[in-house]
Design a protein around this motif. Structure first.
Motif, short mmCIF file in Angstrom:
data_model
loop_
_atom_site.label_atom_id
_atom_site.label_comp_id
_atom_site.label_asym_id
_atom_site.label_seq_id
_atom_site.Cartn_x
_atom_site.Cartn_y
_atom_site.Cartn_z
N ASN A 44 0.79 -1.40 -0.04
CA ASN A 44 0.06 -0.06 -0.04
C ASN A 44 0.82 1.18 -0.02
O ASN A 44 0.34 2.33 -0.12
N ILE A 45 2.16 1.11 0.24
CA ILE A 45 2.97 2.36 0.07
C ILE A 45 3.62 2.42 -1.25
O ILE A 45 4.25 3.53 -1.64
N THR A 46 3.36 1.66 -2.18
CA THR A 46 3.92 1.83 -3.57
C THR A 46 3.03 2.91 -4.39
O THR A 46 2.00 2.86 -4.11
N PRO A 47 3.34 3.10 -5.56
CA PRO A 47 2.63 4.02 -6.54
C PRO A 47 1.24 3.63 -6.83
O PRO A 47 1.13 2.24 -6.82
N SER A 48 0.22 4.44 -7.10
CA SER A 48 -0.96 3.79 -7.40
C SER A 48 -0.90 3.07 -8.71
O SER A 48 -0.03 3.37 -9.44
N PRO A 49 -1.95 2.30 -9.08
CA PRO A 49 -1.95 1.27 -10.17
C PRO A 49 -1.74 2.17 -11.27
O PRO A 49 -1.13 2.04 -12.45
N ASN A 50 -2.78 3.30 -11.32
CA ASN A 50 -2.80 4.20 -12.58
C ASN A 50 -1.41 4.94 -12.67
O ASN A 50 -0.98 5.16 -13.93
N LEU A 51 -0.79 5.45 -11.79
CA LEU A 51 0.55 6.09 -11.81
C LEU A 51 1.81 5.03 -12.28
O LEU A 51 2.35 5.50 -13.09
N ARG A 52 1.51 4.00 -11.76
CA ARG A 52 2.63 2.84 -12.20
C ARG A 52 2.53 2.68 -13.62
O ARG A 52 3.63 2.82 -14.32
N LYS A 53 1.21 2.45 -14.16
CA LYS A 53 1.14 1.98 -15.54
C LYS A 53 1.46 3.26 -16.34
O LYS A 53 2.03 3.02 -17.51
N PHE A 55 3.50 5.67 -15.77
CA PHE A 55 5.08 5.70 -15.82
C PHE A 55 5.73 4.68 -16.63
O PHE A 55 6.70 4.89 -17.45
N HIS A 56 5.22 3.39 -16.78
CA HIS A 56 5.90 2.23 -17.48
C HIS A 56 5.76 2.38 -18.91
O HIS A 56 6.38 1.73 -19.62
N ASP A 57 4.65 3.33 -19.38
CA ASP A 57 4.79 3.59 -20.90
C ASP A 57 5.94 4.16 -21.50
O ASP A 57 6.03 4.17 -22.59
N ASP A 58 6.61 5.10 -20.56
CA ASP A 58 7.80 5.89 -21.15
C ASP A 58 8.49 6.19 -20.07
O ASP A 58 8.52 7.34 -19.49
N ILE A 59 9.22 5.23 -19.62
CA ILE A 59 10.12 5.38 -17.92
C ILE A 59 10.98 6.69 -18.15
O ILE A 59 10.77 7.49 -17.27
N LYS A 60 11.78 6.77 -19.06
CA LYS A 60 12.80 7.71 -18.76
C LYS A 60 12.31 8.99 -19.13
O LYS A 60 12.96 10.13 -18.37
N SER A 61 11.62 9.42 -20.08
CA SER A 61 10.97 10.82 -20.46
C SER A 61 10.07 11.09 -19.34
O SER A 61 9.90 12.43 -19.20
N TRP A 63 10.35 10.20 -16.00
CA TRP A 63 10.87 10.17 -14.45
C TRP A 63 10.65 11.43 -13.76
O TRP A 63 10.10 11.07 -12.44
N ASP A 64 11.13 12.39 -14.14
CA ASP A 64 11.10 13.57 -13.18
C ASP A 64 9.37 13.95 -12.70
O ASP A 64 9.24 14.00 -11.51
N ASP A 65 8.58 13.69 -13.69
CA ASP A 65 6.97 13.67 -13.40
C ASP A 65 6.62 12.64 -12.38
O ASP A 65 5.83 13.14 -11.41
N PHE A 66 7.17 11.60 -12.60
CA PHE A 66 6.84 10.31 -11.90
C PHE A 66 7.34 10.86 -10.36
O PHE A 66 6.56 10.44 -9.54
N VAL A 67 8.42 11.03 -10.27
CA VAL A 67 9.05 11.48 -9.03
C VAL A 67 8.06 12.30 -8.04
O VAL A 67 7.67 12.24 -7.00
N THR A 68 7.90 13.44 -8.80
CA THR A 68 6.79 14.38 -8.20
C THR A 68 5.56 13.89 -7.87
O THR A 68 5.03 14.08 -6.75
N MET A 69 4.93 13.10 -8.77
CA MET A 69 3.47 12.64 -8.54
C MET A 69 3.57 11.61 -7.48
O MET A 69 2.77 11.33 -6.72
N TYR A 70 4.76 10.75 -7.25
CA TYR A 70 4.70 9.48 -6.48
C TYR A 70 4.97 10.33 -4.95
O TYR A 70 4.18 9.93 -3.76
#
Length: 121
Positions: A44-53, A55-61, A63-70
């Protein structure tokens, strides 16, 4: 302060790992439950399923937004407060993750987040 380490679930267990926490929402591929030595599964401490999906569509580009959202998800989660209490009660904690990517994964964000929060306490 608690020392926080990162380790892939597929790496050998060491005495220096301390309290071992699996921080993936999904069980690691190819691993039976009796193969992994862990003390807590904190799904339950992991990124939400929607955020994880997303992010995994385009990991490197993304990344910065993923960090902020997580980090925002962690800031707003009651589970994060309980998790921080659990982490701070141990001298050494190893966050276990399954990703092959050592840099672009949520465990590294969680480690930095925990270290920041624990320094302020």
């Amino acid at each position: 302060m608690t020392e926080i380490k990162l380790k892939r679930v597929y790496e050998d267990v060491e005495n220096e790992d301390g309290f071992r926490i699996l921080v993936d929402r999904l069980w690691p591929r190819g691993m039976r439950k009796d193969q992994l030595k862990y003390d807590l599964w904190a799904k339950n401490i992991t990124p939400s399923p929607n955020l994880r999906k997303w992010f995994h569509d385009d990991i490197k580009s993304r990344w910065d937004d993923f960090v902020t959202m997580y980090q925002k998800e962690l800031d707003g989660a009651d589970e994060a407060k309980d998790f921080i209490k659990t982490v701070e009660s141990h001298n050494i904690v190893t966050l276990l993750y399954a990703s092959r990517e050592p840099v672009y994964n949520h465990a590294s964000i969680l480690k930095a987040y925990l270290e920041k929060v624990l320094r302020k306490m």
